[in-house]
Design a protein around this motif. Structure first.
Motif, short mmCIF file in Angstrom:
data_model
loop_
_atom_site.label_atom_id
_atom_site.label_comp_id
_atom_site.label_asym_id
_atom_site.label_seq_id
_atom_site.Cartn_x
_atom_site.Cartn_y
_atom_site.Cartn_z
N ALA B 12 -79.47 26.74 74.12
CA ALA B 12 -80.11 25.46 73.17
C ALA B 12 -81.69 26.05 73.48
N ILE B 13 -82.29 26.09 74.42
CA ILE B 13 -83.17 26.56 74.74
C ILE B 13 -83.69 28.30 73.69
N LEU B 14 -82.78 29.36 73.76
CA LEU B 14 -82.91 29.92 72.84
C LEU B 14 -82.83 30.30 71.52
N GLY B 15 -82.16 29.20 70.88
CA GLY B 15 -82.03 28.87 69.86
C GLY B 15 -83.77 28.35 69.23
N PHE B 16 -84.06 27.31 70.01
CA PHE B 16 -85.49 26.78 70.12
C PHE B 16 -86.26 28.27 70.24
N ALA B 17 -86.11 28.90 71.34
CA ALA B 17 -87.31 30.32 70.97
C ALA B 17 -87.04 31.10 69.84
N ILE B 31 -80.06 39.66 70.72
CA ILE B 31 -80.71 38.75 71.87
C ILE B 31 -79.66 37.18 71.46
N SER B 32 -79.18 37.27 70.52
CA SER B 32 -77.89 35.81 70.59
C SER B 32 -76.67 36.41 70.45
N MET B 33 -76.58 37.27 69.95
CA MET B 33 -74.68 38.27 70.50
C MET B 33 -75.68 38.69 71.95
N SER B 34 -76.46 39.40 72.49
CA SER B 34 -76.19 39.79 73.53
C SER B 34 -75.87 37.89 74.54
N LEU B 35 -76.41 37.15 74.41
CA LEU B 35 -76.26 36.75 75.53
C LEU B 35 -74.32 36.03 74.47
#
Lengths: 193, 462
Positions: B12-17, B31-35
């Protein structure tokens, strides 16, 4: 009825719903929604905690205000409703109002909530549902969902006092308001293109 | 540190960032795929509740996160779901650029996944409805295409899903209350009505199905593919969560019967509508409904084997749906193919073959992914009555007719020259999808062996 004085907010909700359904003037539509929210708050505050009721009031009012502002900025007006259609809507709402009273009496037993809350909530809930069924424009549909939620929140707020749940529901309403504003502005931009 | 923070808070935080740097395509995607990759590995390999050791670092990974008196729990029983959702997201993001979309959707996708995970983690379960609604609202910006008015399908999706939230909240509240006195039949009846209607709206069960084909027709196939893969998946898992936590529902003889009836009706109606459908996007929507009806039937059987298959079949299901929507994107984005995909094999042979394999996999044709799992249902349904088996066979054969029509249209060539217009990267993605579906179809025990250890945590007892 728990307190007879509560017939006044109930009457306000009923009139607010009727105006909401039949008026095509922007100010009247939003005014009637504010009346529904305020009357709902006056009922809710008697039977549930102050803080959650306030949170719900502020979130609902903010969401409607955001939509109103976006409609005002974009110069959007609701399409005029022909007289025949207005009469039909009144008849439909009267049927729903009678249904609300009958169901409200039943719901009072099942959910163990005051009858004025049940009837008030159902008035608004059915009004939203009816509006969802007969509207085709985006702004009206978003407003209809929000009126539907206003009715539901009035009933559920008395049942559930959890801060998290009330906060989340308020969040959903705010999100809906923000989304509604965005979609309405976008729709106008698309039409102008 | 707890698992809900990792699997809900962090995305959620990453999506916001990521929302603020969404124009930097490669960075956002990396970033998203790594997470998601890390979370997927963690969900698959790590035993929740135990200390997580990464080199010299030791993290005490609890399973509960409490906020304002309500718990979010992601225990070992949720590991299969987490692995599945992370894999679905990872695969979807992997094909995002090749499907012709930009990374503007990534922040919303991350937020949707966080919200859907929260829907499954929140305790008591009734609050799932709020998180599902948040996920629906977050998905709307993904469904808005530039320069186009908001479509009817999107509006119906919003309306139907919004109506379901109050119903499930009220029904759930009544169910929670009735746990103390399950003898109040009137209250139970009302609760069951609210919940059943709410779930029917979620899953697009007849007569609330109209938004699915409309949505898949109106928006980009890759986006509709993602939403129609994850929403029913989470909704069904919430239903399993509910039924396993309320003992009298599991014990009720009517529960399984109702699910079987609803599943059969849904399957038959879907197949009837599909018979007259030539639009490939709408056909995809109907196949999602067909798949949901099959999953309802599996749940309705209420045997340990069918419940195990219910969980296992989610893997080929998401692979087939994602492959189908990816191939549809490749075929339709080119502009040279109509919605009926007539003659598409001539210009896009790989994507056409990929689409057909994915669609036939959904219908349970051998030797593709879902064959063995659909076979289990056909094998066991006979025990619950001959009539249901007949309807089911009619459903499974009926669904093939529009697909054979699609095969004929795809292969109706105007000349004998066939050009491969797909990009190399698209061919690689489609080939991986086909390979995985074939592998799952030919060697289903491999999947069982891979996730077998997770079954000990799942609610499989009937």
């Amino acid at each position: 009825m728990t307190y007879w004085i509560n017939t006044i907010p109930l009457a306000f909700i009923l009139i607010g719903c009727l105006l909401f359904l039949t008026s095509s003037r922007k100010q009247t539509v939003f005014g009637s929604v504010i009346v529904i929210i305020a009357a709902g708050f006056s009922l809710s505050i008697q039977f549930s905690s102050l803080f959650p009721s306030l949170v719900r009031l502020v979130s609902s009012a903010s969401a409607f205000f955001a939509i109103f502002l976006s409609m005002k900025e974009s110069d959007i007006e609701f399409r005029a409703i022909p007289k025949n259609l207005g009469v039909l809507r009144i008849i439909a709402f009267v049927i729903f109002a009678i249904l609300s009273i009958l169901l409200g009496l039943k719901l009072t037993d099942v959910l163990q909530i005051p009858v004025e809350v049940a009837i008030g909530g159902l008035f608004s809930l059915f009004c939203g549902l009816l509006y969802l069924g007969i509207s085709t424009t985006l702004s009206k549909l978003i407003l209809a969902i929000m009126v539907f939620y206003t009715g539901f929140v009035l009933i559920f707020g008395v049942l559930e006092s959890s801060i998290l749940v009330n906060g989340l529901i308020a969040g959903v309403i705010l999100l809906l308001g923000a989304l509604g504003s965005y979609l309405i502005i976008r729709e106008v931009m698309v039409e102008r293109e | 540190m707890s698992t809900p923070i990792l699997f809900i808070g962090l995305p959620a935080i990453l999506g916001f960032a990521l929302f603020f740097i969404r124009n930097r395509q490669k960075l956002t995607l990396t970033i998203s795929m790594s997470l998601l990759g890390v979370l997927c590995v963690l969900a698959f390999f790590h035993n929740f509740g135990q200390i997580l050791k990464i080199g010299p670092l030791s993290i005490d990974l609890g399973t509960t996160f409490t906020i304002f008196g309500r718990d979010f729990i992601l225990a070992n029983s949720d590991r299969l779901f987490l692995t599945l959702t992370c894999l679905t997201s990872l695969f979807w993001l992997g094909g995002l650029k090749q499907a012709g979309l930009n990374t503007n959707f990534v922040p919303y996708q991350m937020a949707i996944m966080a919200s859907l995970t929260a829907a499954l983690a929140v305790d008591p379960f009734i609050y799932s409805a709020i998180f599902m609604e948040i996920a629906v609202l977050l998905s709307i910006p993904m469904l808005v295409h530039s320069g186009k008015s908001l479509s009817r399908g999107v509006l119906r999706f919003l309306i139907f899903q919004s109506i379901s939230m109050p119903l499930i909240l009220l029904g759930g509240w009544l169910i929670a209350g009735s746990q103390a006195s399950p003898s109040d039949l009137q209250q139970l009846g009302i609760a069951a009505f609210f919940l059943a209607t709410g779930f029917a709206l979620w899953l697009a069960v007849f007569p609330f199905h109209s938004w699915v084909p409309l949505l898949s027709e109106d928006i980009h196939p890759y986006i509709s593919g993602f939403l129609l893969t994850v929403f029913p998946q989470v909704a069904l898992l919430v239903i399993v969560d509910l039924t396993s936590s309320v003992t009298w529902i599991m014990a009720s003889e009517y529960f399984g019967e109702i699910l079987l009836l609803v599943g059969t009706l849904m399957m038959v109606f879907t197949v009837v509508w599909m018979l007259f459908e030539k639009n490939s996007k709408r056909l995809f929507g109907f196949l999602v409904l067909f798949e949901t009806s099959y999953l309802l039937l599996l749940l309705g059987m209420q045997t340990p084997v069918t419940l195990q298959v219910f969980y296992l079949t989610q893997f080929p299901r998401f692979l087939a749906l994602l492959l189908a929507c990816f191939c549809l994107s490749v075929l339709l984005d080119s502009g040279s193919t109509g919605l009926d995909l007539k003659g598409s094999f001539q210009n896009f042979p790989i994507a056409s073959i990929g689409l057909l394999i994915a669609l036939f996999s959904i219908t349970g044709m051998p030797p593709f992914g879902e064959f063995s799992f659909k076979f289990v249902l056909l094998d066991t349904i006979g025990s619950s009555g001959k009539i249901k088996a007949i309807w089911l066979i009619l459903g499974f054969t009926g669904v093939l007719m529009p697909l054979f029509g699609l095969v004929l249209r795809i292969f109706s060539l105007s000349s004998s020259t066939i050009k491969v217009n797909e990009k190399i990267s698209q061919i690689i993605i489609i080939s991986i999808g086909i390979f995985l579906l074939l592998l799952l179809g030919l060697y289903p025990r491999g999947l069982l062996g891979l996730v077998d250890f997770m079954f000990q945590f799942l609610p499989l007892n009937t």
